[in-house]
Write a protein that holds these residues in place. Structure first.
Motif, PDB file in Angstrom:
ATOM      1  N   GLN A  51       0.844  -1.189   0.000  1.00  0.00           N
ATOM      2  CA  GLN A  51       0.000   0.000   0.000  1.00  0.00           C
ATOM      3  C   GLN A  51       0.884   1.246   0.000  1.00  0.00           C
ATOM      4  OE1 GLN A  51      -3.282  -0.025  -0.257  1.00  0.00           O
ATOM      5  NE2 GLN A  51      -3.194  -2.251  -0.380  1.00  0.00           N
ATOM      6  N   PRO A  52       0.478   2.290  -0.718  1.00  0.00           N
ATOM      7  CA  PRO A  52       1.293   3.516  -0.723  1.00  0.00           C
ATOM      8  C   PRO A  52       1.304   4.163   0.661  1.00  0.00           C
ATOM      9  CG  PRO A  52      -0.755   3.845  -1.932  1.00  0.00           C
ATOM     10  CD  PRO A  52      -0.686   2.388  -1.565  1.00  0.00           C
ATOM     11  N   ARG A  53       2.449   4.701   0.999  1.00  0.00           N
ATOM     12  CA  ARG A  53       2.576   5.361   2.306  1.00  0.00           C
ATOM     13  C   ARG A  53       1.887   6.712   2.282  1.00  0.00           C
ATOM     14  NH1 ARG A  53       8.889   5.004   2.816  1.00  0.00           N
ATOM     15  NH2 ARG A  53       9.009   3.284   1.408  1.00  0.00           N
ATOM     16  N   THR A  54       1.349   7.087   3.419  1.00  0.00           N
ATOM     17  CA  THR A  54       0.718   8.407   3.524  1.00  0.00           C
ATOM     18  C   THR A  54       1.534   9.266   4.471  1.00  0.00           C
ATOM     19  OG1 THR A  54      -0.706   7.669   5.315  1.00  0.00           O
ATOM     20  CG2 THR A  54      -1.591   7.505   3.092  1.00  0.00           C
ATOM     21  N   VAL A  55       1.539  10.534   4.195  1.00  0.00           N
ATOM     22  CA  VAL A  55       2.243  11.495   5.040  1.00  0.00           C
ATOM     23  C   VAL A  55       1.192  12.406   5.665  1.00  0.00           C
ATOM     24  CG1 VAL A  55       3.955  13.335   5.071  1.00  0.00           C
ATOM     25  CG2 VAL A  55       4.234  11.393   3.513  1.00  0.00           C
ATOM     26  N   ARG A  56       1.027  12.293   6.970  1.00  0.00           N
ATOM     27  CA  ARG A  56       0.055  13.109   7.713  1.00  0.00           C
ATOM     28  C   ARG A  56      -1.342  13.054   7.097  1.00  0.00           C
ATOM     29  NH1 ARG A  56       3.749  18.418   8.345  1.00  0.00           N
ATOM     30  NH2 ARG A  56       5.397  17.471   9.553  1.00  0.00           N
ATOM     31  N   GLY A  57      -1.757  11.854   6.759  1.00  0.00           N
ATOM     32  CA  GLY A  57      -3.099  11.681   6.229  1.00  0.00           C
ATOM     33  C   GLY A  57      -3.249  11.964   4.753  1.00  0.00           C
ATOM     34  N   ARG A  58      -2.202  12.486   4.118  1.00  0.00           N
ATOM     35  CA  ARG A  58      -2.276  12.766   2.686  1.00  0.00           C
ATOM     36  C   ARG A  58      -1.594  11.633   1.924  1.00  0.00           C
ATOM     37  NH1 ARG A  58       0.382  18.308   1.552  1.00  0.00           N
ATOM     38  NH2 ARG A  58       2.022  17.227   2.651  1.00  0.00           N
ATOM     39  N   HIS A  59      -2.026  11.439   0.710  1.00  0.00           N
ATOM     40  CA  HIS A  59      -1.361  10.457  -0.137  1.00  0.00           C
ATOM     41  C   HIS A  59      -0.060  11.037  -0.652  1.00  0.00           C
ATOM     42  CE1 HIS A  59      -4.577   7.580  -0.120  1.00  0.00           C
ATOM     43  NE2 HIS A  59      -5.449   8.557  -0.336  1.00  0.00           N
ATOM     44  N   THR A  60       0.902  10.172  -0.883  1.00  0.00           N
ATOM     45  CA  THR A  60       2.175  10.639  -1.418  1.00  0.00           C
ATOM     46  C   THR A  60       2.008  11.021  -2.881  1.00  0.00           C
ATOM     47  OG1 THR A  60       2.788   8.386  -1.974  1.00  0.00           O
ATOM     48  CG2 THR A  60       3.530   9.218   0.142  1.00  0.00           C
ATOM     49  N   ARG A  61       2.893  11.850  -3.352  1.00  0.00           N
ATOM     50  CA  ARG A  61       2.833  12.308  -4.742  1.00  0.00           C
ATOM     51  C   ARG A  61       3.392  11.256  -5.672  1.00  0.00           C
ATOM     52  NH1 ARG A  61       3.766  18.667  -5.152  1.00  0.00           N
ATOM     53  NH2 ARG A  61       2.338  19.257  -3.510  1.00  0.00           N
ATOM     54  N   LEU A  62       2.959  11.313  -6.893  1.00  0.00           N
ATOM     55  CA  LEU A  62       3.389  10.355  -7.898  1.00  0.00           C
ATOM     56  C   LEU A  62       4.898  10.428  -8.099  1.00  0.00           C
ATOM     57  CD1 LEU A  62       2.662   8.229  -9.986  1.00  0.00           C
ATOM     58  CD2 LEU A  62       2.291  10.074 -11.618  1.00  0.00           C
ATOM     59  N   ARG A  63       5.454  11.622  -8.085  1.00  0.00           N
ATOM     60  CA  ARG A  63       6.898  11.772  -8.296  1.00  0.00           C
ATOM     61  C   ARG A  63       7.690  11.041  -7.200  1.00  0.00           C
ATOM     62  NH1 ARG A  63       9.897  15.636 -11.213  1.00  0.00           N
ATOM     63  NH2 ARG A  63       7.954  16.706 -11.652  1.00  0.00           N
ATOM     64  N   SER A  64       7.248  11.126  -5.962  1.00  0.00           N
ATOM     65  CA  SER A  64       7.967  10.447  -4.880  1.00  0.00           C
ATOM     66  C   SER A  64       7.776   8.932  -4.967  1.00  0.00           C
ATOM     67  CB  SER A  64       7.521  10.961  -3.516  1.00  0.00           C
ATOM     68  OG  SER A  64       6.153  10.682  -3.312  1.00  0.00           O
ATOM     69  N   GLN A  65       6.634   8.472  -5.461  1.00  0.00           N
ATOM     70  CA  GLN A  65       6.416   7.046  -5.624  1.00  0.00           C
ATOM     71  C   GLN A  65       7.305   6.499  -6.738  1.00  0.00           C
ATOM     72  OE1 GLN A  65       2.300   6.209  -6.260  1.00  0.00           O
ATOM     73  NE2 GLN A  65       1.674   6.935  -4.239  1.00  0.00           N
ATOM     74  N   ILE A  66       7.474   7.267  -7.799  1.00  0.00           N
ATOM     75  CA  ILE A  66       8.345   6.824  -8.892  1.00  0.00           C
ATOM     76  C   ILE A  66       9.784   6.802  -8.435  1.00  0.00           C
ATOM     77  CG2 ILE A  66       9.212   7.476 -11.178  1.00  0.00           C
ATOM     78  CD1 ILE A  66       6.402   8.542 -11.783  1.00  0.00           C
TER      79      ILE A  66
END
Length: 68
Positions: A51-66
């Motif tokens: 599962q993608p990590r969340t930062v303070r309740g927000r979803h991470t950005r696509l650039r950081s996931q890539i």
């Protein structure tokens, strides 16, 4: 001659030399061990993606996931 064709020719020649050097039963046993190792590595692959990590309740950005 391409690199792939050269690799195929060299690999088949090396395989034939291995059979002559070690005898056929030993070469077949080596192939069986290689297939077993491959099967064990395949079982280590996760079936469900992480599962993608969340930062303070927000979803991470696509650039950081890539970047991962």
């Amino acid at each position: 001659m391409s690199l792939i064709a050269a690799g195929n020719a060299a690999g088949r020649g090396a395989g034939g030399g291995l059979v002559q050097l070690l005898t056929a039963p030993v070469a077949v046993a080596c192939a069986a061990v290689a297939y077993l190792a491959s099967a064990l590595r395949l079982t280590a692959i996760r079936r469900t993606p992480a599962q993608p990590r969340t930062v303070r309740g927000r979803h991470t950005r696509l650039r950081s996931q890539i970047a991962e």
